[in-house]
Design a protein around this motif. Structure first.
Motif, mmCIF file in Angstrom:
data_model
loop_
_atom_site.group_PDB
_atom_site.id
_atom_site.type_symbol
_atom_site.label_atom_id
_atom_site.label_comp_id
_atom_site.label_asym_id
_atom_site.label_seq_id
_atom_site.Cartn_x
_atom_site.Cartn_y
_atom_site.Cartn_z
ATOM 1 N N GLN A 191 0.837 -1.202 0.000
ATOM 2 C CA GLN A 191 0.000 0.000 0.000
ATOM 3 C C GLN A 191 0.871 1.250 0.000
ATOM 4 O OE1 GLN A 191 -2.744 -0.090 3.272
ATOM 5 N NE2 GLN A 191 -3.817 -1.910 2.556
ATOM 6 N N ASP A 192 1.896 1.247 0.852
ATOM 7 C CA ASP A 192 2.793 2.400 0.917
ATOM 8 C C ASP A 192 3.511 2.615 -0.414
ATOM 9 O OD1 ASP A 192 2.072 2.763 3.537
ATOM 10 O OD2 ASP A 192 3.789 1.680 4.356
ATOM 11 N N MET A 193 3.872 1.529 -1.087
ATOM 12 C CA MET A 193 4.545 1.650 -2.379
ATOM 13 C C MET A 193 3.610 2.253 -3.421
ATOM 14 S SD MET A 193 6.614 -1.976 -2.415
ATOM 15 C CE MET A 193 7.054 -1.813 -4.149
ATOM 16 N N LEU A 194 2.373 1.790 -3.454
ATOM 17 C CA LEU A 194 1.408 2.314 -4.426
ATOM 18 C C LEU A 194 1.130 3.791 -4.176
ATOM 19 C CD1 LEU A 194 -1.100 -0.690 -4.534
ATOM 20 C CD2 LEU A 194 0.434 0.029 -6.360
ATOM 21 N N VAL A 195 0.972 4.151 -2.910
ATOM 22 C CA VAL A 195 0.743 5.562 -2.569
ATOM 23 C C VAL A 195 1.976 6.390 -2.899
ATOM 24 C CG1 VAL A 195 0.332 7.157 -0.665
ATOM 25 C CG2 VAL A 195 -0.988 5.050 -0.828
ATOM 26 N N GLY A 196 3.158 5.788 -2.694
ATOM 27 C CA GLY A 196 4.393 6.485 -3.053
ATOM 28 C C GLY A 196 4.439 6.822 -4.535
ATOM 29 N N ILE A 197 3.971 5.907 -5.375
ATOM 30 C CA ILE A 197 3.925 6.178 -6.819
ATOM 31 C C ILE A 197 2.965 7.321 -7.113
ATOM 32 C CG2 ILE A 197 3.260 5.208 -9.057
ATOM 33 C CD1 ILE A 197 4.188 2.490 -8.011
ATOM 34 N N LEU A 198 1.814 7.324 -6.442
ATOM 35 C CA LEU A 198 0.835 8.394 -6.655
ATOM 36 C C LEU A 198 1.379 9.748 -6.208
ATOM 37 C CD1 LEU A 198 -2.404 6.586 -5.396
ATOM 38 C CD2 LEU A 198 -1.741 7.014 -7.760
ATOM 39 N N ASP A 199 2.242 9.736 -5.182
ATOM 40 C CA ASP A 199 2.764 10.993 -4.643
ATOM 41 C C ASP A 199 3.926 11.555 -5.444
ATOM 42 O OD1 ASP A 199 0.932 11.041 -2.651
ATOM 43 O OD2 ASP A 199 2.234 10.186 -1.111
ATOM 44 N N LEU A 200 4.467 10.793 -6.386
ATOM 45 C CA LEU A 200 5.615 11.287 -7.152
ATOM 46 C C LEU A 200 5.306 12.584 -7.874
ATOM 47 C CD1 LEU A 200 7.217 8.084 -8.755
ATOM 48 C CD2 LEU A 200 7.970 9.371 -6.756
ATOM 49 N N GLU A 201 4.064 12.762 -8.254
ATOM 50 C CA GLU A 201 3.680 13.965 -9.001
ATOM 51 C C GLU A 201 3.733 15.216 -8.131
ATOM 52 O OE1 GLU A 201 -0.102 15.590 -11.686
ATOM 53 O OE2 GLU A 201 -0.009 13.514 -11.030
ATOM 54 N N SER A 202 3.525 15.044 -6.822
ATOM 55 C CA SER A 202 3.485 16.203 -5.929
ATOM 56 C C SER A 202 4.810 16.449 -5.221
ATOM 57 C CB SER A 202 2.382 16.008 -4.877
ATOM 58 O OG SER A 202 2.608 14.843 -4.115
ATOM 59 N N VAL A 203 5.791 15.566 -5.425
ATOM 60 C CA VAL A 203 7.109 15.721 -4.803
ATOM 61 C C VAL A 203 8.107 16.179 -5.856
ATOM 62 C CG1 VAL A 203 8.924 14.588 -3.471
ATOM 63 C CG2 VAL A 203 6.548 13.884 -3.180
ATOM 64 N N THR A 204 8.930 17.162 -5.528
ATOM 65 C CA THR A 204 9.883 17.714 -6.490
ATOM 66 C C THR A 204 11.306 17.261 -6.163
ATOM 67 O OG1 THR A 204 10.261 19.725 -5.202
ATOM 68 C CG2 THR A 204 8.415 19.736 -6.774
ATOM 69 N N ALA A 205 12.212 17.561 -7.091
ATOM 70 C CA ALA A 205 13.618 17.214 -6.890
ATOM 71 C C ALA A 205 14.172 17.896 -5.651
ATOM 72 C CB ALA A 205 14.428 17.611 -8.124
#
Length: 430
Positions: A191-205
């Motif tokens: 679950q944490d991995m899937l949510v992590g993928i979804l959050d990639l769009e809102s996290v920047t370099a």
């Protein structure tokens, strides 16, 4: 009806009540069924799922069909019940018995019970019901179309289209909820991995980069022996080379290339510079999912993060992106273990001021603000709007924080008090 026996009317009334229960349960079952599971079963070739999906493609027609059938049987049941009660109790009491008695019976046996059952087991109700409803829709299609034409006309006057509400697409936040609601069906780690993928769009370099001050780099103008020592002791496979200042970066050298040169007795500054690999730069605001695609297309694994003026702010690697999805590769599985957060016996936590706020939130299950500064030191300084000259205590985002150590114009160490001191209901910042 005077010629029909009372027993026959009772049987007819019972059949009508059962039909009413069928239509009520069908309506609830069809509307309660999981649309995403239904699509999954449909893609697997399940015939029942295909029938139900065909009915749900036009919910206005389905509801119209069910309500037509339900109202017909209920009105017929009311008429028959009236005749039976008048025969048994007379005109006055028969009317009262019909009104209250039939209402009670319909509520229990034709509404609440079947609808509750259908809400609990929608597939077991909807799939068999589709065998009847689909042919019935074909037979009553003209009547259903006529009724829908009137109701859709009324809706159009209100500027509402019956087809506009049939969008099953999910937003990112809704997908997060679906993932967490999966419960035991998906392990917590997944679950944490899937949510992590979804959050990639809102996290920047900028959110995940190694800060400029912490970049492991070698000044190519240093003494050659010092350079050799740095290379042999480096803990990373790629090391940044620069001239005098990190802003004058030369490129990355791979440990494998350095070893190859060393094995051939060609390990010199000149040969080392020839082995340098080109630097890949990325803006600080680049979302991680975009950066990951760029790494993939450019065959890169590491990049320098620059601000709007082109100054180097930090370094980001493919591993940093992967850690956002699957967690820290090097973090111990022991709870509350961190290189920057130390849990004390009284439950408080000593935290390094340079700790990344997002990392602390993930590891310690906190909810410190992440919209502003990236480090705990920066977050506290932004709150205080000055560099404190002595130890102070504050409450930030509901967390009681005691500043323990200040030096070199930085907050080096803070103490965050345990859970029972916190007021979670407070706003994000005081």
């Amino acid at each position: 009806m005077d010629d029909i026996a009372t027993s026959t009317l009772v049987i007819a009334l019972s059949v009508l009540i059962l039909l009413s229960a069928y239509f009520s349960s069908s309506e609830t079952g069809m509307m309660s069924i999981n649309r995403y599971r239904l699509k999954h079963l449909q893609n697997e070739g399940n015939r029942s799922a295909k029938r139900v999906q065909k009915l749900l493609d036009r919910p206005d027609r389905l509801i119209g069909l069910i309500l037509i059938g339900n109202n017909l049987v209920n009105i017929a049941a009311s008429s028959i019940a009236t005749v039976i009660c008048i025969r048994l109790f007379g005109d006055y009491w028969g009317f009262i018995a019909t009104t209250f008695g039939l209402t009670f019976i319909l509520l229990i046996f034709a509404e609440v019970t079947p609808k509750t059952l259908a809400a609990l087991y929608p597939e077991k109700i909807a799939f068999p019901s589709s065998l009847i409803l689909l042919p019935l829709l074909t037979v009553l299609y003209p009547f259903v179309t006529f009724i829908n034409g009137i109701t859709n006309g009324i809706l159009s006057l209100l500027r509402i289209s019956p087809l506009n509400g049939n969008d099953d697409s999910l937003s990112r936040e809704e997908l997060r909820t679906v993932v967490y609601e999966a419960g035991a069906m998906i392990p917590k780690k997944h679950q944490d991995m899937l949510v992590g993928i979804l959050d990639l769009e809102s996290v920047t370099a900028e959110d995940v980069m190694v800060p400029r001050a912490e970049i492991v780099a070698i000044d190519i103008n240093d003494d050659w022996k010092k350079i050799q020592k740095h290379l042999t002791q480096a803990q990373h496979t790629r090391v940044l080379l620069y001239r005098d200042s990190i802003d004058d970066a030369v490129g990355f050298v791979h440990a494998r290339d350095a070893l190859r040169l060393l094995s051939k007795d060609q390990f010199t500054k000149a040969s080392l510079l020839r082995a340098v690999r080109e630097i890949y730069f990325t803006p600080e605001s680049t979302p991680l999912h975009t950066l990951m695609y760029k790494f993939q297309s450019e065959k890169e694994r590491i990049a320098l993060v620059v601000d709007e003026y082109g100054d180097i702010m930090g370094l980001v690697t493919l591993e940093d992106i992967l850690e956002e999805i699957i967690g820290d590769f090097t973090t111990s599985m022991v709870p509350n273990h961190s290189k920057e957060a130390y849990v004390q016996q009284d439950g408080s936590v000593l935290v390094d001021g340079s700790a990344n706020v997002r990392d602390l939130n993930k590891e310690m299950q906190w909810n410190l603000p992440t919209e502003g500064p990236k480090t705990l030191n920066g977050l506290i300084l932004e709150y205080l709007q000055e560099i404190p000259e002595y130890k102070v205590s504050i409450r930030l985002a509901g967390y009681p924080i005691e500043i323990v150590d200040i030096s070199e114009n930085m907050i080096k160490t803070v103490r965050i008090l345990p859970e029972y001191y916190r007021e979670v209901s407070e706003p994000a910042s005081d």
